[in-house]
Design an enzyme around this catalytic site. Sequence first.
Site, PDB file in Angstrom:
ATOM      1  N   SER A 116      -9.822   0.289   7.054  1.00 20.70           N
ATOM      2  CA  SER A 116      -9.237   0.369   5.707  1.00 20.70           C
ATOM      3  C   SER A 116      -8.624  -0.922   5.187  1.00 20.70           C
ATOM      4  O   SER A 116      -8.295  -1.021   4.004  1.00 20.70           O
ATOM      5  CB  SER A 116      -8.168   1.469   5.663  1.00 20.70           C
ATOM      6  OG  SER A 116      -8.788   2.722   5.681  1.00 20.70           O
ATOM      7  N   SER A 171      -9.778   2.593   2.882  1.00 18.35           N
ATOM      8  CA  SER A 171      -8.891   3.281   1.965  1.00 18.35           C
ATOM      9  C   SER A 171      -8.012   2.331   1.148  1.00 18.35           C
ATOM     10  O   SER A 171      -7.507   2.697   0.093  1.00 18.35           O
ATOM     11  CB  SER A 171      -7.989   4.234   2.731  1.00 18.35           C
ATOM     12  OG  SER A 171      -7.114   3.496   3.569  1.00 18.35           O
ATOM     13  N   LYS A 216       0.853  -1.191   0.000  1.00 18.92           N
ATOM     14  CA  LYS A 216       0.000   0.000   0.000  1.00 18.92           C
ATOM     15  C   LYS A 216       0.889   1.240   0.000  1.00 18.92           C
ATOM     16  O   LYS A 216       1.895   1.302   0.689  1.00 18.92           O
ATOM     17  CB  LYS A 216      -0.913  -0.014   1.229  1.00 18.92           C
ATOM     18  CG  LYS A 216      -1.979   1.089   1.231  1.00 18.92           C
ATOM     19  CD  LYS A 216      -2.888   0.994   2.457  1.00 18.92           C
ATOM     20  CE  LYS A 216      -3.959   2.069   2.435  1.00 18.92           C
ATOM     21  NZ  LYS A 216      -4.821   2.014   3.627  1.00 18.92           N
TER      22      LYS A 216
END
Lengths: 100, 506, 513
Positions: C182, C158, C83
Site C-alpha cells: 500500500s 491503499s 494517511k
Amino acid sequence: MPEISAEQVAHLANLARIALTEEEIAHLTTELGQIMQAVEQVNQVATPDVPPTSHPIPMQNVFRADVVTDDVLSPEQALSGAPERDGDRFVVSAILGEEQ
Amino acid sequence: MARVELMDYEQALELFEPVIGLEVHVELNTETKMFSPAPNPANEKYHGAAPNTLVSPVCLGLPGSLPVVNGEAVEKSISLGLALGCSIAESSRFARKNYFYPDLAKNYQISQYDEPIAFDGEVEVELADGRTFQVPIERAHMEEDAGKLTHVGGATGRIQGAEYSLVDYNRAGVPLVEIVTRPIFGAEGDAPELAKAYVSTIRDIAISLGISEARMERGNLRCDANVSLRPRGAEKLGTRTETKNVNSFRSIERAVRYEIQRQAAILAKGGAITQETRHWHEDTGTTSPGRPKSDADDYRYFPEPDLVPVVPSPERVAELRAALPEPPAARRRRLKAEWSFTDLEFQDVVNGGLLNEVAATIAAGASPAAARKWWTGELTRLANASETDAASLASPEHVAELAALVEAGTLTDRLARQVLEGVVAGEGSPQQIVDARGLAVVSDDGALIAAIDEALAAQPDVLAKIRDGKVQAAGAVIGAVMKAMQGKADAARVRELVLERAAAAE
Amino acid sequence: MSHSDELIRLSAAELAGRLGRGEVSSVEATQAHLDRIAAVDGAVHAFLHVNAEGALRAAAEVDRARAAGESLGELAGVPIAIKDVLVTEGMPSTSGSKILEGWIPPYDATPVRKVREAGLVPLGKTNMDEFAMGSSTEHSAYGPTHNPWDLDRIPGGSGGGSAASVAAFEAPLALGSDTGGSIRQPAHVTGTVGVKPTYGAVSRYGSIALASSLDQIGPVTRTVLDAALLQDVIAGHDPHDSTSIAEPWPSMAEAVRRADVQGLRIGVVKELDTDGFQTGVRQRFHESLELLERNGAEIVEVEAPNFEHAIAAYYLILPAEASSNLAKFDSVRFGLRVTPQGGGTVEQVMAASREAGFGPEVKRRIILGTYALSAGYYDAYYGSAQKVRTLVQRDFDQAFAKVDVLATPTAPTTAFKLGEKLDDPLAMYLNDIATIPANLAGVPGISLPAGLAPEDGLPVGIQFLAPARQDARLYNVGGALERLLEAEWGGPLLAKAPDLSTHELTATEEGAL
C-alpha cells in the site's frame, strides 16, 4: 475442499455480526468460492514438516513495567466518541443473550 | 418456568457417580492492567473508582491501540502456577478468542489457548473433617477481564427484560489467571464440599502469595462449576453442564449439590442432559438454563499477532519457586500442632476464614487461645451483625494488643469488648481507646474497699447472710460495687475483697 | 513560476534547507501547500480532511521557535500529509470508512507524535481504500483519489491519497501504511518514492490495524533522500508496540548521501521477471538494472520458488487478522450506530451498524477471514498460510545469502483506469504480487521511479528488497539509482507530469454534472 454454501455465508455473517442482505449473501457465496479456490494451493506446499510463522520478526519477552502512565484517559476523552452515553457510561440497547 | 424435579441426594448417589470440574478465575492485584497501563480496579487502591476513569485507549479497544504485557502480572501468574504444582511452560503465547459482547471492548479477548503459562499441577484440598483430596490441575492461563454491564429497566437489574444497558470499562483488561481442573473423580457425596474447599484453597494460595485481594464478594475470585453424572459401573462420562455466577463459597457447594440432584432426576427418567451453560440464582438456590453450546461458540482462536511469546527464564522460575510460601494444607497441619488446638477449635478458625488473622495475631504476641477466642468470638459476632468479614474489622496487631491488656489485668473481658468496639469503629489502638475513654480496671484496692464498705452498709441483710456463710449472697454486693465502679473493676478481685470486708466487719 | 509554485516543487530536504537558512518561513511554505491543495485537490481528491488552521498554527510555532534560537529537527517547518489510517488528536480519523465518519481520536499515533515533535506541520489526512483494503483507492467510502498523471486512472492503493498528494505537489512528504504494498504500489503508479521499512522499525501504535502481523508505517515522498529523512524521524523503539524493534537504527539519510553501488550484489527474482508484467514495466526495470551494472553493481539471478504462493497465503492471513481487528467497530464506544427500524437488541444494532458502515470489500474480507479461522478450517487455511510464510522467509534467506538486495518491478502494470478492476477482486489482488512477499517476511522494500512506460507514458517503479533490519541498503541502492536516472532524464520524473491546472476545470465540470 467443501463448496461454500449460502447457509455457510449466512452463518459466517452472523459470527462476524454483519446483517448481510440476501443479495449480498448470494453474491459473496459465489465470490468466496472463487477466492477460496484460488488460495487453496497453500495446502499443497504446507507440509507437516514446515513450522508456521505467526510473527515476521521473531521476538520474545516484551514486557511493560507495572506502572500507571499518562495514557490514562479522562472520562470525557473516553466517552468523546460514544454514539450514546448516560453520564459517564456507554449506553447499549437491550441484550438478547445472557450474562457471559 | 416448568417445575424442576430434584432427586433425593442420597438416592442420586446410589445411582450415579458425580464427576466435577472447576474453573476458577483469579483477578491479580497488580498496579496496572494485563495489557494496558491504566490502574487496576482489582488492586485495593483503585477499588470502587467512578465509571470509565480507569481506562486507556487499550482498555476501550480504540482504533490503533495495542496491548503490551504487564511483566508483573506474568510473574504473579508464574508464582500461582508453581503454587498449584504446575509445570511452567518453556514458551507460552497469547491468542485471541473472538466473540461479540458489549462488555468486551475489542470483541475479542486476549487469552491463552494452545500454550498456557502453567500446566499439569495438583493441589491438596482438605475437607472440614480433615480428609484430604488431590485435585488435578490441567492448566492455568493468563487473560484479561471484560467490562461491567448494568441493566436498566426490567426487574432487579437482570438482563432479561432490561430496556438498555450501561457499560463501564474500568474492569476491562484486569489481569486474570484462569485455573482449570481436570475432571475430578472419586469425591462421591463429598463433591459439593470438595468444590467449595477447592475454591477456598485457591483463595488461601492467592492470599499467601499476595497476588490477589481474593475477595469473592468483589469478584476477585469467580468460579464456574462443571457437573456430570455417570451411571454406576459406566465408563463413559456423562454430558456436563457448566454453572456460572457461583460467587460465594456457600453457593459453590449448593450449586454442585443442586446440579447432581437435578441431573439425577432427569437421567433416572430416561432423559438426556443438555450440554449447556446454567446460571446459579443465589436467592432461590437453583440453576436455570442459559445458552446451549452451539456453533456460536466458534471462537476462532489464533495467535495474538500484537504480542510476542513469553519465554520465562529457568533462573527466574527457580527464584519464584524458592520464594513460594508453604502450601495451605501443610501449613494448616503445622499450625494446628503448634497451637495445640482441638479439631473443633481449629475448624472453627479455618471455617471462619480466620487462619491468617489468628496466625498474625499470635505472631504479634498473643497466646493462641486468646487469638482464637477474640477472632472466632467477639469479632465474628460483630461481623455477623454487620454482614461483613471479621478479617475486615480489626488488625491482628490491635487484637494482640487487646489480648496483652487483658493478660496484664488492665482490662476485664467486659471492658475489652468495649475497647474492641472502639477499635472496630476506628477510634484507634486498644491502648489509645483505654486512655481516651478511661476504661482501665480500677486496681486501687483503697477505692474498691471504700465502695464495698458503702455497699455492705447499705445492705445489712446481705452482710448478715455472708457472715452466716451464705457466700453466694455476695453477688448482690459485687453487683453494686461493679455498678459503682462503672464496670472498671476486676470482678474476681471485688469478690475476694467483699468476703474479706464482710468477715472483718463487726 | 511564482514563488509559491516554486516552494511546492522543492523536495523536503531543499525546503528544510531554506527554512533553516531563514530564506522562507514555515507559514509561507505551509500556506503555499494549502493554496495548492485548494487549487488542485478538487480534481485529485487526495485529502479527506485539510486542517488549514491547525497547520498554520503549527507552522507559526516552528517559526517562533526558530526565531528564538531553539534547537529544531532537520525537517522542522516542513508540511506533511498523513494517511487517514493513523489516528490524530484534533483531526478526524476514518481509515477511509463510513463507520468512523467524523471520529476524532483522543490520542495521537506514535508516528504522528514523532513528526509533530520533530516540528513537521501536518496538513491533513489523506484518502485511502477503506481500512487499507485495496490497490486503487476506489474502495474509499469517500470516493476515489485520481492519479495526477491521468485523472481517469487509479493512484494505486491503499495509500493512493498519500502518493497522489506528493505527486501533485500538495505536500512534500506523506505518511503511508503498507500491509501488502500500500505504500510501494501507489509510488509505482504515481512516479513517487515509497518505503515499507522492516516490520517493527516504525511503531504501529495508533495505526488503525488491518493485519497486525503485516502492517508497517513508512514514508511517501518524491525523493529517496526525503524518504530517508522521514524514516529517521518516525523509526525507533516504542514501548506502546510490543513488536517494535528495540535496537537503534543507523541514519538512512546518511546512507543516501553516501550512496554507492560499486560491488553491490543485486539479485533479480526470476519468478517476478516474467511476461506476466507489462512490457514497458519490464523494459524500464531492466534498463535500471543495466544502469546500476554499468556503475559497478553485480546483477545475479535468484530463485524464490515459494513466492508464487505468497498471494494465496496473504489473502488468508490478511482477512483472518482483519476479521478480528475490525470486530471493535461495533457502535458501542465510537463510530456509526444504526438502529434497525422499530429498535432492536444490541446484537441487531451491532449487525445493522456493521452492515451499513462497512463497504463491500471490507465485508468480503471479514467473511473470508472468519471462514479461514473457523473451527474445522483453521489448519487447512490459516495454519497452512502461516507455513507458506515460513517458506517465503526461507526463500528470502537463501537469496540474501547470495546477494545484498533483491530487485523486482514494483507492480505488474502501470496505472489502470478507475473502475477497470473494481468488479473483479481476484484481478485486483494480483496487483500486489511483487510487493506481498516483503510483508509476509517482514523485510523492508522501496519503490522509486524507473521511468515512463513507452506504450502509455505512465510512471513505472522499481522495487528493491533488503534483509530485515537492513533498510539502509535500500536507501543506498535507491539513492544511487535515483541520481543516475535523474542525470539521464535531466531532472526528476515528476517534472514530466501534466500540469494539473488544465485538468482542474474538467474535473470541476464533471463534478458539476
